[in-house]
Enzyme design. Structure first.
Site, short mmCIF file in Angstrom:
data_model
loop_
_atom_site.label_atom_id
_atom_site.label_comp_id
_atom_site.label_asym_id
_atom_site.label_seq_id
_atom_site.Cartn_x
_atom_site.Cartn_y
_atom_site.Cartn_z
N TYR A 87 89.24 46.69 14.12
CA TYR A 87 90.06 47.64 13.36
C TYR A 87 91.48 47.64 13.92
O TYR A 87 91.68 47.57 15.14
CB TYR A 87 89.52 49.06 13.52
CG TYR A 87 88.36 49.46 12.65
CD1 TYR A 87 88.36 49.21 11.29
CD2 TYR A 87 87.28 50.15 13.19
CE1 TYR A 87 87.31 49.62 10.49
CE2 TYR A 87 86.22 50.57 12.40
CZ TYR A 87 86.24 50.30 11.05
OH TYR A 87 85.21 50.72 10.26
N ASN A 131 88.12 55.12 9.58
CA ASN A 131 87.05 56.01 10.05
C ASN A 131 86.94 55.94 11.58
O ASN A 131 87.72 56.54 12.28
CB ASN A 131 85.72 55.70 9.37
CG ASN A 131 84.83 56.93 9.29
OD1 ASN A 131 85.21 57.90 8.65
ND2 ASN A 131 83.67 56.89 9.93
N ALA A 132 85.94 55.21 12.12
CA ALA A 132 85.87 54.87 13.55
C ALA A 132 85.83 56.07 14.49
O ALA A 132 86.12 55.94 15.67
CB ALA A 132 87.05 53.96 13.93
N GLU A 133 85.46 57.25 13.98
CA GLU A 133 85.42 58.45 14.81
C GLU A 133 86.74 58.65 15.55
O GLU A 133 86.77 59.12 16.69
CB GLU A 133 84.25 58.41 15.82
CG GLU A 133 82.89 58.56 15.21
CD GLU A 133 82.46 57.32 14.44
OE1 GLU A 133 82.21 57.44 13.22
OE2 GLU A 133 82.38 56.23 15.03
N ASN A 191 87.90 50.64 3.92
CA ASN A 191 86.74 50.81 4.78
C ASN A 191 85.82 51.88 4.20
O ASN A 191 86.26 53.00 3.97
CB ASN A 191 87.16 51.21 6.20
CG ASN A 191 85.98 51.30 7.14
OD1 ASN A 191 85.37 50.27 7.46
ND2 ASN A 191 85.62 52.50 7.56
N GLU A 192 84.57 51.50 3.98
CA GLU A 192 83.55 52.45 3.53
C GLU A 192 84.09 53.33 2.39
O GLU A 192 84.08 54.56 2.45
CB GLU A 192 83.08 53.31 4.72
CG GLU A 192 82.41 52.47 5.80
CD GLU A 192 82.16 53.20 7.09
OE1 GLU A 192 81.16 52.92 7.75
OE2 GLU A 192 83.00 54.05 7.45
N TYR A 240 72.85 51.90 9.35
CA TYR A 240 72.52 52.45 10.66
C TYR A 240 71.09 53.01 10.56
O TYR A 240 70.90 54.20 10.31
CB TYR A 240 73.51 53.53 11.06
CG TYR A 240 74.89 53.00 11.35
CD1 TYR A 240 75.30 52.78 12.66
CD2 TYR A 240 75.78 52.70 10.32
CE1 TYR A 240 76.57 52.28 12.93
CE2 TYR A 240 77.04 52.19 10.58
CZ TYR A 240 77.43 51.99 11.89
OH TYR A 240 78.67 51.47 12.16
N GLU A 272 78.82 46.36 9.05
CA GLU A 272 78.50 47.23 10.18
C GLU A 272 76.99 47.45 10.18
O GLU A 272 76.46 48.14 9.30
CB GLU A 272 79.20 48.59 10.07
CG GLU A 272 80.69 48.56 10.31
CD GLU A 272 81.30 49.96 10.31
OE1 GLU A 272 80.56 50.93 10.60
OE2 GLU A 272 82.49 50.07 10.00
N TYR A 339 79.34 54.52 23.09
CA TYR A 339 78.58 54.20 21.88
C TYR A 339 77.17 53.67 22.17
O TYR A 339 76.46 53.28 21.26
CB TYR A 339 79.35 53.20 21.02
CG TYR A 339 79.10 53.39 19.53
CD1 TYR A 339 79.80 54.36 18.83
CD2 TYR A 339 78.14 52.66 18.85
CE1 TYR A 339 79.56 54.57 17.48
CE2 TYR A 339 77.88 52.86 17.50
CZ TYR A 339 78.61 53.82 16.83
OH TYR A 339 78.36 54.04 15.49
#
Length: 888
Positions: A87, A131-133, A191-192, A240, A272, A339
């Site tokens: 990213y 996103n990516a927290e 993204n998403e 996930y 992902e 993570y």
């Protein structure tokens, strides 16, 4: 909507100092020439050769040490990954509209150069949304005050997104494999994003057109569930399976059959797939996340994806890193972004890394895997407890079977008879949560493999012989059958291996235990085969790097031949015996530039950490002189409107008291784990919504100062495409209780750091006065800790390190205490310690940011309590060929 002019000038003093930038086979950095990238229903191809993409995510912006980028990328490459998914964080590079920084820890040209030098492909993911927290999901703070709906075709949003892409796209374009200038092989658009509407499709089409106009020539990908197959070249599906349930790490959800997400004409791409899990404030900790997604999960899930037909798998994350400063979004994660990944936050390797290595070596060694079709007419295993899925390459006839338990939470060990290719009644032993990826009817270099109940880790021709490394669980039986035109000569060099010859088949039976070595020499002078039969743990000691297969070290980073010398580099954590399997190509071997004598590699020397002492202290004032602060214009006090997008924001409200005021009603929005404190005329009121005024604090008929300190923890993400990143931060509204007197507000936030960036610090008094910076004099500070008082107490100390040259010693700051605190190392906000929420008490600091051969300054801002105790804790000790320059 733009930030108020009066405050933008103050908030953006620092950015004038920033630099603006105008608009197969395993990859080898030496092969700098133009390449073609194509794809079909089965796989991606480079210059006509099919490639299995085995990829992991890496966030450079969560590792503020450019020399450490090389460390992580080399570890990924050595650990079986041929691709890194990266990213690019808009928020990290842009403190204000039109201002972009690509220098120092933001030098993505350098990042992509390193990837090229390491020899790892790159999937570039520039968003605009990621996103990516992370803070705002990657949207810069200044986008939070835009009128237009983000992630849409609203003109003001598109103009901002195009501005970002006009800066980052040319950087990515300069490093494309198609142009022969780098290793970027794909570019993800957005993204998403799941808005399957005319506007959604127009938005993705706009971003596609923008990428192409900016010189992006590699395939355009997405992770949008196949919604945008018309706009994009390859649109994949994220998954996930275990979700983020780290509190119950022993319970697995059912593994999905990802074949449903295979778009016609495209490879089955998983942009992902779960490589770990994030942990929220108050969570169980990343050790539990790593347990949830351990090596057993990886093996079962990733082999299941292979059975589904996937030839492009990217695992999120390979290395997570640290959400230093205010990089984290408040709703999801604390400072650590470990993570539960294969490579820990401190860059040390885990059991998961070794499983990824075994599988990564396999998918890169066994070429027929890149083109397979499902075979559905295979007889079921003899045991109903066992599940088998089979695929076959239509060109070579090579067959692949994934065999595992039906019950993902089962613990029993079963033996079943299976059919593998044309071979019947093959006994396979499957332990609880085990999975096996078996191969049959395979031309393995110069050999013909009929089948094996061991898994292939890697194989190749080394010098004058073929070498194949096969493995299985310790204590389980294995069988490998090879076909020859005449009975070969078989020599068992080590271990217990039985061999029989029957009508052209050489059958080898053994138990996986340690390492067995078998030399098979075909009759008539064919290429001999050295067969290495290992258990899992022994297989993990092997490294397939470059042209070599070696065993022994903790890590092998690079390998190259020159003038008859095999030149190896890597790491050891103890004295180690080196074994080289290269078919006698090398007359000599060097390790990190030194000749290897007798096969022995040295371990690291001992290290000790200094005790942190000599602390000095300073208390922030409860009320400040605010004459130079911004004056609020309008009813909204949202900090973003005034150009303050990260960290603490200080508000001081002035009102003339009538004498009837009993308190203040405060509406504060700081994000999860945020806080606020309030004072009246220097008298502490506490924290909360309705705060009473002490009678002695009020000054009737005079100017009264209501001071509110908000500690904001970043912006929400916009995962659901609902502009949630625009939630206000800071003091949203305030009014007096018992009086209608108006309050005039003045506001002060942080100044973006020209070196560390806009997300490093906020508007604490100490931050404004440089208490956290190494160059700040502290001669006037107290040498004894003052009595605990409400507010912010600063503590500082300095220490020097002189770690042995050629050693990498990961170090964490281990913290204990009852007070909330912010930790700054050499000016970098490296951690938020909040014991009331937890769980984090150890804060890794990368070399470079930690000056391993010089002086360091550690500063702590303790909020409403005494400064916590901090110690330096080494979490590893390795010899290494790398060095780490100090980060300014």
């Amino acid at each position: 909507m733009r930030p108020r002019k009066a405050c933008r000038a103050a908030a953006l003093l620092a950015p004038v100092l920033l630099a603006a930038l105008g608009p197969a086979q395993a990859y080898s950095a030496a092969a700098h020439q133009a390449h073609t990238i194509t794809y079909d229903d089965h796989s991606l191809s480079i210059d006509g050769r099919r490639l299995y993409i085995w990829s992991g995510d890496f966030h450079y912006w969560r590792l503020p040490s450019p020399d450490a980028w090389r460390d992580v990328l080399q570890k990924m490459k050595s650990g079986g990954f041929n691709t890194a998914s990266i990213y690019f964080d808009w928020d990290f590079h842009s403190p204000a509209p039109g201002v972009y920084d690509f220098t120092g820890i933001r030098d993505v040209d350098r990042l992509l150069d390193i990837a090229d030098e390491v020899g790892i492909y790159v999937i570039a993911r520039p968003g605009p949304y990621i996103n990516a927290e992370t803070d705002g999901g990657g949207f810069p703070g200044w986008l939070a005050v835009q009128k237009g709906h983000a992630r849409s075709t609203d003109p003001d949003y598109l103009a901002a997104a195009d501005e970002w892409l006009s800066h980052i796209d040319p950087v990515i374009a300069r490093h494309q494999l198609t142009d022969g200038k780098g290793s970027v092989i794909a570019y993800q658009v957005e993204n998403e994003y799941y808005r399957d509407t005319p506007d959604g499709h127009a938005y993705i089409q706009h971003l596609r057109d923008k990428a192409r106009a900016d010189g992006i020539s590699v395939p355009l990908t997405g992770n949008h569930k196949g919604i945008f197959t018309k706009e994009l070249d390859i649109d994949g599906y994220d998954r996930y399976p275990q979700e983020f349930n780290c509190s119950h790490p022993d319970v697995w959800n059912k593994l999905p059959d990802m074949a449903f997400s295979h778009n016609p004409g495209e490879p089955l791409f998983l942009p992902e797939f779960q490589g770990g899990a994030f942990d929220p404030w108050g969570g169980p900790g990343y050790d539990k996340c790593r347990q949830l997604t351990d090596g057993d999960f990886e093996k079962a899930a990733y082999e299941n994806n292979i059975a589904s037909g996937a030839t492009m798998q990217n695992f999120y994350m390979a290395y997570g890193g640290t959400s230093w400063g205010y990089l984290a979004t408040p709703g999801s994660v604390y400072t650590s972004y470990d993570y539960g990944a294969p490579i820990r936050e401190d860059r040390t390797l885990t059991e998961k890394y070794l499983v990824d290595k075994r599988l990564g070596y396999f998918v890169q060694s066994v070429a027929p895997l890149t083109k397979t079709d499902e075979v559905t007419d295979v007889p079921a295993p003899s045991s109903t407890a066992v599940l088998q899925r089979t695929r076959r390459n239509p060109d070579t006839g090579t067959t692949f079977a994934v065999v595992r338990h039906q019950d993902v939470n089962g613990k029993a060990t079963d033996t079943a008879l299976i059919t593998l290719g044309g071979h019947l009644d093959i006994p396979v032993t499957i332990a609880g949560r085990d999975s096996k990826l078996l191969v049959a009817d395979y031309t393995m270099d110069h050999q013909r493999l009929q089948y094996s109940t061991s898994e292939i880790m890697t194989h190749g021709t080394f010098g004058d012989r073929d070498i194949a490394l096969l493995y299985g669980r310790p204590g389980q039986p294995g069988r490998t059958v090879l076909r020859y035109g005449a009975q070969p000569r078989v020599t068992v060099l080590s271990g217990a291996v039985r061999h029989t010859w029957n009508a052209g088949d050489l059958m080898l039976d053994y138990t996986h235990l340690g390492l067995a070595r078998v030399l098979v020499q075909p009759t008539g002078g064919g290429t001999p085969l050295l067969l290495l039969l290992a258990d899992d743990a022994t297989a993990d000691t092997f490294w397939r790097v470059g042209p070599s297969l070696v065993r022994g070290p903790e890590l092998v980073r690079t390998a190259a031949y020159g003038n008859g010398v095999l030149k190896l580099t890597g790491d050891t954590d103890r004295p180690t015996r080196l074994a080289v399997f290269d078919g006698a190509r090398a007359a000599a071997v060097t390790w990190n530039g030194r000749a290897v004598i007798g096969g022995e590699l040295p371990g690291p020397g001992p290290v000790t950490m200094p005790e942190l002492s000599g602390w000095k202290y300073a208390q922030e004032p409860a009320t400040e002189d605010d004459r130079t602060w911004c004056t609020a214009a309008g009813p909204s006090l949202n900090a973003d409107l005034y150009g303050y997008h990260a960290g603490a924001v200080r508000y001081q409200g002035h009102f003339t008291a009538t004498g009837g005021e009993t308190g203040a009603a405060l509406t504060v929005s700081t994000g999860k784990a945020g806080t606020h404190l309030a004072w009246l005329n220097g008298h502490y009121l506490g924290t909360g919504r309705d705060l009473g005024f002490p009678a002695e604090a009020l000054k009737p008929g005079q100017d009264n100062v209501l001071s509110v300190l908000t500690v904001n923890m970043g912006h929400e993400q916009d995962f659901h495409d609902n502009d949630s990143h625009k939630q206000p931060r800071g003091l949203v509204s305030a009014s007096l209780l018992g009086s209608a007197q108006p309050i005039t507000w003045r506001i002060r936030g942080g100044l973006p750091d020209p070196v560390r960036g806009p997300l490093n610090n906020g508007g604490l008094y100490g931050e404004h006065h440089g208490f956290h910076l190494p160059a700040r004099p502290d001669a006037g500070w107290s040498i004894t800790a003052p009595a605990t008082a409400p507010g912010v107490l600063w503590a500082r100390t300095a220490f020097s390190l002189a770690l042995p040259p050629g050693q990498d010693v990961p170090v964490s700051l281990t913290v204990s205490g009852l007070s909330r605190a912010q930790l700054y190392l050499n000016g970098y906000l490296i951690g938020h310690y909040i014991p009331a929420l937890g769980p984090q008490t150890a804060f890794p600091v990368p070399p470079g940011l930690l000056h391993t051969h010089g002086r360091n300054t550690l500063a702590i801002a303790a909020i409403n309590g005494p400064a916590p105790t901090v110690t330096l804790t080494p979490t590893g000790n390795f010899t290494t060929p790398l060095s780490y320059a100090d980060v300014p």
